[in-house]
Design a protein around this motif. Structure first.
Motif, PDB file in Angstrom:
ATOM      1  N   THR A 139       0.834  -1.203   0.000  1.00  0.00           N
ATOM      2  CA  THR A 139       0.000   0.000   0.000  1.00  0.00           C
ATOM      3  C   THR A 139       0.870   1.255   0.000  1.00  0.00           C
ATOM      4  O   THR A 139       0.619   2.219  -0.740  1.00  0.00           O
ATOM      5  N   ILE A 140       1.904   1.249   0.832  1.00  0.00           N
ATOM      6  CA  ILE A 140       2.830   2.384   0.873  1.00  0.00           C
ATOM      7  C   ILE A 140       3.551   2.535  -0.468  1.00  0.00           C
ATOM      8  O   ILE A 140       3.709   3.653  -0.986  1.00  0.00           O
ATOM      9  N   PHE A 143       1.360   4.160  -2.984  1.00  0.00           N
ATOM     10  CA  PHE A 143       1.329   5.602  -2.714  1.00  0.00           C
ATOM     11  C   PHE A 143       2.574   6.278  -3.291  1.00  0.00           C
ATOM     12  O   PHE A 143       2.500   7.330  -3.934  1.00  0.00           O
ATOM     13  N   VAL A 177      -7.219  -0.538  -2.117  1.00  0.00           N
ATOM     14  CA  VAL A 177      -6.164   0.258  -2.748  1.00  0.00           C
ATOM     15  C   VAL A 177      -6.569   0.612  -4.183  1.00  0.00           C
ATOM     16  O   VAL A 177      -6.341   1.745  -4.636  1.00  0.00           O
ATOM     17  N   ALA A 180      -9.131   3.303  -3.800  1.00  0.00           N
ATOM     18  CA  ALA A 180      -8.489   4.580  -3.487  1.00  0.00           C
ATOM     19  C   ALA A 180      -7.788   5.147  -4.711  1.00  0.00           C
ATOM     20  O   ALA A 180      -7.788   6.370  -4.929  1.00  0.00           O
ATOM     21  N   ARG A 324      -3.679  13.136  -1.558  1.00  0.00           N
ATOM     22  CA  ARG A 324      -4.483  13.231  -0.341  1.00  0.00           C
ATOM     23  C   ARG A 324      -5.732  12.361  -0.444  1.00  0.00           C
ATOM     24  O   ARG A 324      -6.129  11.703   0.517  1.00  0.00           O
ATOM     25  N   LEU A 327      -4.817   8.613   0.051  1.00  0.00           N
ATOM     26  CA  LEU A 327      -4.612   8.266   1.458  1.00  0.00           C
ATOM     27  C   LEU A 327      -5.937   8.193   2.212  1.00  0.00           C
ATOM     28  O   LEU A 327      -6.194   7.244   2.954  1.00  0.00           O
ATOM     29  N   VAL A 330      -8.002   5.025   1.223  1.00  0.00           N
ATOM     30  CA  VAL A 330      -7.611   3.788   1.900  1.00  0.00           C
ATOM     31  C   VAL A 330      -8.211   3.742   3.309  1.00  0.00           C
ATOM     32  O   VAL A 330      -8.759   2.723   3.746  1.00  0.00           O
ATOM     33  N   VAL A 331      -8.129   4.864   4.027  1.00  0.00           N
ATOM     34  CA  VAL A 331      -8.647   4.925   5.397  1.00  0.00           C
ATOM     35  C   VAL A 331     -10.151   4.674   5.425  1.00  0.00           C
ATOM     36  O   VAL A 331     -10.650   3.829   6.181  1.00  0.00           O
ATOM     37  N   CYS A 356      -1.202   5.668   6.253  1.00  0.00           N
ATOM     38  CA  CYS A 356      -1.917   6.761   5.590  1.00  0.00           C
ATOM     39  C   CYS A 356      -2.194   7.898   6.562  1.00  0.00           C
ATOM     40  O   CYS A 356      -2.091   9.085   6.201  1.00  0.00           O
ATOM     41  N   ALA A 359       1.068   9.719   7.084  1.00  0.00           N
ATOM     42  CA  ALA A 359       1.414  10.543   5.917  1.00  0.00           C
ATOM     43  C   ALA A 359       0.615  11.839   5.906  1.00  0.00           C
ATOM     44  O   ALA A 359       1.167  12.930   5.687  1.00  0.00           O
ATOM     45  N   LEU A 360      -0.692  11.747   6.127  1.00  0.00           N
ATOM     46  CA  LEU A 360      -1.519  12.952   6.162  1.00  0.00           C
ATOM     47  C   LEU A 360      -1.116  13.861   7.324  1.00  0.00           C
ATOM     48  O   LEU A 360      -1.119  15.093   7.188  1.00  0.00           O
TER      49      LEU A 360
END
Length: 382
Positions: A139-140, A143, A177, A180, A324, A327, A330-331, A356, A359-360
């Motif tokens: 997932t990272i 991103f 993912v 997203a 943005r 991220l 995904v959440v 996520c 990161a935000l």
């Protein structure tokens, strides 16, 4: 500090990996590990792929099969997960450096990466023979690939697509993912002049709705969601927390398609379903369980909750909108899945969400530092 912060982050990452492996005495075998290992062994020995439900986990057994073919055993699997986790942490840092308003300011990326590599609940699953570590790392990396492809060559978009696909086949909820990524794509089209491309994309999605209906029914075919609702479980297999219906529940006909069965149950039992969903979602995002130690609870409240607040601020910031949205997607999609299914007794389902959030939160810190620097550099008003 600026000169040495990279080495400090690397040292923190190595220290946490060693502590996790020492605590678990090497690779950690738990309930679900057996079927992944058995599946991976069959792929390695016979190139045999299972069907139906287990096919949705095929990415992880393939990863296992690779290490088993090399003769590395369980240690190879776990050290492979640790290595991918390290690559993901480096990609995480570099991505945030690209997204911050002042690329020369290393602090937001460093703080967010320190949270990622230092928060034990994220890193502990590198030692587990489960899908979670690989899923979170991919997932990272997805991103990273998205932000890297922003102004890059078409080949970088291909890399992004491949990483989204790989993440999607590691576990059944890997499609969050892809979802997203789709939302990020729509956000990018929304920013284009005239928004004609955005409207055409919405039309294409509408035309693909029948295909989406078919895929969703196939995905739900092997899940017994209605039966799960009847048990009233909030946490899977945890009987002290269950919801008892206050009136007889109306059950859907067994011959309906899975999506229609789910919709029927929701419409026929709205208050019961809503109560279940809200409790699961609230427990998921609260992170806290009654059986956690007080030290664990205090760490969550003192660290993760401020990160939630910063993440909300970062979502409203000025960094590249598709990043943005990815991220946040995904959440929110992971939270929605938990609300529709069941929460886990540990942090397994929250694991892909935490990077996520970090990161935000890092983007919010970058916004604050940029505003502070601007105020400091502004000449005083005479």
């Amino acid at each position: 500090m600026r000169r040495w912060h990279g080495w400090l982050l690397a040292g923190l990452w190595v220290l946490v990996q060693l502590l996790v492996l020492a605590q678990h005495h090497g690779p950690k075998y738990v309930n679900d590990s057996g079927r992944y290992l058995a599946y991976g062994t069959r792929i390695a020995q016979e190139w045999y792929f299972e069907h139906d439900h287990n096919l949705r986990y095929v990415g992880y057994p393939l990863f296992i099969a690779f290490w088993l073919k090399l003769g590395a055993g369980w240690w190879g699997i776990v050290l492979g997960q640790v290595a991918v986790s390290g690559l993901a942490a480096r990609a995480f840092y570099r991505t945030l450096r690209r997204l911050t308003p002042h690329p020369l300011d290393w602090r937001p990326a460093a703080l967010a990466t320190a949270a990622l590599v230092g928060w034990r609940d994220v890193q502990q699953f590198n030692a587990y023979l489960l899908t979670e570590s690989l899923f979170a790392s991919l997932t990272i990396l997805a991103f990273w690939a998205l932000v890297r492809a922003r102004r890059g060559r078409p080949g970088r978009w291909v890399v992004f697509g491949l990483l989204v696909l790989l993440t999607g086949i590691v576990r059944p909820n890997g499609f969050v993912v892809a979802g997203a990524a789709g939302l990020a794509g729509l956000a990018g089209l929304w920013q284009l002049p005239g928004r004609g491309a955005f409207r055409r994309a919405l039309l294409a999605l509408a035309l693909l709705a029948p295909l989406g209906w078919w895929v969703l029914n196939k995905l739900l075919l092997t899940f017994t969601l209605v039966e799960t609702y009847l048990r009233g479980e909030i946490i899977y297999g945890y009987t002290p927390w269950v919801v008892e219906p206050t009136e007889p529940l109306q059950l859907p006909p067994t011959n309906l398609a899975p999506v229609l069965r789910l919709g029927y149950f929701m419409a026929a039992n709205p208050s019961y379903f809503l109560k279940l969903a809200l409790l699961k979602g609230g427990l998921f995002f609260s992170y806290i369980k009654s059986y956690y130690s007080w030290s664990h609870i205090l760490l969550i409240v003192g660290f993760i909750y401020p990160c939630y607040w910063l993440a909300f601020r970062g979502l409203r910031g000025r960094a590249w909108l598709p990043a943005r949205v990815f991220l946040a997607g995904v959440v929110l999609l992971q939270g929605l899945i938990v609300m529709m299914t069941v929460e886990d007794w540990d942090v397994r389902f929250l694991l892909p969400v935490l990077p996520c959030v970090f990161a935000l939160a890092g983007l919010a810190v970058a916004e604050w530092l940029a505003a502070r620097s601007k105020r400091a550099s502004s000449p005083p008003i005479e």
